[in-house]
Design an enzyme around this catalytic site. Structure first.
Site, PDB file in Angstrom:
ATOM      1  N   PHE A   1       1.139  -1.165   0.086  1.00 59.30           N
ATOM      2  CA  PHE A   1       0.282   0.151  -0.050  1.00 59.30           C
ATOM      3  C   PHE A   1       0.399   1.590   0.266  1.00 59.30           C
ATOM      4  O   PHE A   1       0.645   2.152  -0.536  1.00 59.30           O
ATOM      5  CB  PHE A   1      -0.751  -0.112   1.347  1.00 59.30           C
ATOM      6  CG  PHE A   1      -0.698   0.381   2.793  1.00 59.30           C
ATOM      7  CD1 PHE A   1       0.138  -0.331   3.504  1.00 59.30           C
ATOM      8  CD2 PHE A   1      -0.586   2.302   2.746  1.00 59.30           C
ATOM      9  CE1 PHE A   1       1.331   0.569   4.409  1.00 59.30           C
ATOM     10  CE2 PHE A   1      -0.067   2.049   4.106  1.00 59.30           C
ATOM     11  CZ  PHE A   1       0.821   1.749   4.934  1.00 59.30           C
ATOM     12  N   LYS A   2       2.404   1.301   0.312  1.00 55.99           N
ATOM     13  CA  LYS A   2       2.634   2.057   0.007  1.00 55.99           C
ATOM     14  C   LYS A   2       3.060   2.904  -1.357  1.00 55.99           C
ATOM     15  O   LYS A   2       3.096   4.080  -0.892  1.00 55.99           O
ATOM     16  CB  LYS A   2       4.586   2.245   0.832  1.00 55.99           C
ATOM     17  CG  LYS A   2       4.648   0.955   1.902  1.00 55.99           C
ATOM     18  CD  LYS A   2       4.267   1.322   3.534  1.00 55.99           C
ATOM     19  CE  LYS A   2       4.572   0.839   4.634  1.00 55.99           C
ATOM     20  NZ  LYS A   2       3.984  -0.418   4.986  1.00 55.99           N
TER      21      LYS A   2
END
Ligand SMILES: *Cc1c(COP(=O)(O)O)cnc(C)c1O
Length: 464
Positions: free
Chosen positions: A111-112
């Protein structure tokens, strides 16, 4: 929008300033001076918008004064065009009540990317008008490093030094960092754990001579621009599940408290969120803090969810600031106590404030394995171990509010652990290409301030 430090003693900055600064000069973290908020009608009007349009609506108040709406739209369009799913962050239904919000369709499978693809473009844009080289330093438990390196490789005006704990990241994570060969990318394996690496980064920021000489900047989740970009998917998901009419709950696999703090921001902005579950593994300082008020850091136990193997959650400070009536002086004293003794008690006010929105859970290896198997057997979904921690916490929650577990990584990033629990070995998506045959480049050094600063000084460009 103006930004202030949680410790009340740093210059007030605009959005451009906080994006490039990372940590505030007084050791605090930047937060908006006031929280923008949306009416129910404004949230209802987000129904049916694309991810990029939702992003523009949600982020416009935060970038005001530094970017126009059209400029923001252009950056978002570019950032999210690199995602492998047209919905950018699609929802997948698991059963009557449970959904996954898949946040791993970006270039490095965690998700970064949702935040860092945008932050890379923001850096490039804001640096274009400036002189001199910026030095980004960061500590990573795996996913931030690869996402930041992908976002910044080859960009002009910025060098990046990324510290990861030697042997404590998965081989996919390590290779995603160390096989990016670009002159501005420097990978360092630290002989120590993630908290040690993070403490070294903080110490470099705290050293005025060093941080000024090399124009240090951060892309860890202490960077406000990252949190801001993560607020978007809470709106995007909730609106798709019936918001703002129907409140939604989120379960968030948590390490540094960045992702779940973005959920708190969404709630502050008016999104009806019934509950935010802080899901931790056995490194459960946050679970202890939220359930008993005791925020004391122990030693890190390595687990199958390395991105959550953390005993000090930097962004928790932002929540404590909000729950302590935004008193910078009081928080500076509280944090000074924590930094000297590695322990502190939350005030009653902070505890009660947190209890209004947050619950927490600590999930061990068995709980994680059961959730991996449940998702696979019940709905044919192969999930990653971090997501499984979130799902286990979500399933322990009683009620019937729609429950969204944030799926924070692609299962292939942690395929050994996934295979052990489910018997399925998830394949790397084609866009990862020949990751395992590429050359790796990194250096291993001792976890001391001198060793790390010497290393950086030999390779970074000093100011002036
Ligand atoms: C970074 C990360 C987390 C933890 O997120 P925080 O914002 O640090 O709380 C959870 N899962 C995965 C896969 C991650 O990469």
């Amino acid at each position: 929008m103006r930004y202030i430090s949680t410790r009340g003693n740093a210059p007030v900055l605009d959005f451009e300033g906080v994006t490039l600064a990372g940590l505030a000069a007084d050791g605090g973290l930047y937060v908006p001076e006031t929280w923008p908020s949306f009416s129910r009608d404004e949230i209802a009007a987000m129904q049916g918008l694309s991810y990029v349009e939702t992003a523009v609506r949600v982020m416009a108040p935060f970038v005001a004064g530094s970017l126009t709406e059209d400029e923001l739209r252009d950056l978002c369009t570019t950032a999210y065009s690199r995602f492998a799913h047209a919905a950018v962050t699609p929802l997948v239904q698991l059963d009557q009540r449970h959904w996954l919000l898949e946040l791993f369709h970006g270039p490095t499978l965690a998700f970064k990317d949702v935040a860092l693809q945008l932050v890379g473009l923001l850096f490039e844009r804001f640096l274009a008008g400036r002189e001199g080289q910026l030095t980004v330093i960061g500590a990573t438990s795996g996913d931030t490093g690869s996402a930041a390196i992908d976002a910044l490789a080859g960009r002009v005006g910025v060098d990046i030094f990324m510290l990861h704990p030697e042997g404590r990241v998965s081989d996919v994570q390590r290779r995603q960092m160390t096989t990016v060969i670009a002159p501005n990318i420097h990978n360092i394996a630290i002989r120590g754990d993630f908290d040690t690496a993070q403490a070294l980064v903080k110490a470099m920021f705290r050293d005025p001579a060093f941080s000024t000489r090399y124009a240090l900047s951060a892309v860890n989740s202490i960077n406000w621009a990252r949190l801001m970009a993560q607020v978007v998917y809470y709106f995007y998901a909730a609106v798709r599940l019936g918001g703002p009419e129907r409140p939604v709950a989120f379960s968030v696999p948590t390490g540094n408290f960045g992702d779940v703090f973005a959920g708190y921001v969404a709630a502050r902005m008016g999104l009806p969120i019934e509950r935010l579950i802080v899901a931790t593994n056995v490194n459960d300082i946050l679970h202890r803090a939220l359930s008993t008020g005791d925020y004391s850091s122990g030693t890190v136990t390595p687990t199958a969810t390395p991105s959550m193997d953390i005993q000090v959650s930097s962004n928790f400070e932002r929540l404590l600031f909000e729950l302590g009536d935004r008193s910078g002086a009081a928080l500076a004293a509280q944090m000074a106590g924590f930094e000297s003794s590695r322990a502190m008690m939350l005030t009653n006010r902070q505890r009660e404030g947190a209890a209004g929105l947050f619950t927490s859970a600590s999930i061990d290896a068995d709980g994680m394995g059961q959730a991996l198997r449940w998702a696979h057997e019940r709905s044919g979904q192969v999930i990653d171990p971090h997501t499984a921690i979130g799902l286990a916490a979500a399933r322990a929650d009683v009620g019937n509010t729609p429950m969204v577990t944030l799926a924070t990584a692609h299962p292939a990033k942690f395929r050994d652990a996934v295979e052990r629990s489910t018997g399925v070995r998830p394949g790397l998506p084609a866009r990862m290409g020949d990751l395992f045959s590429r050359e790796e480049r990194y250096d291993t050094i001792d976890a001391t301030f001198d060793a790390v600063t010497d290393y950086i000084a030999q390779r970074a460009t000093p100011r002036g």
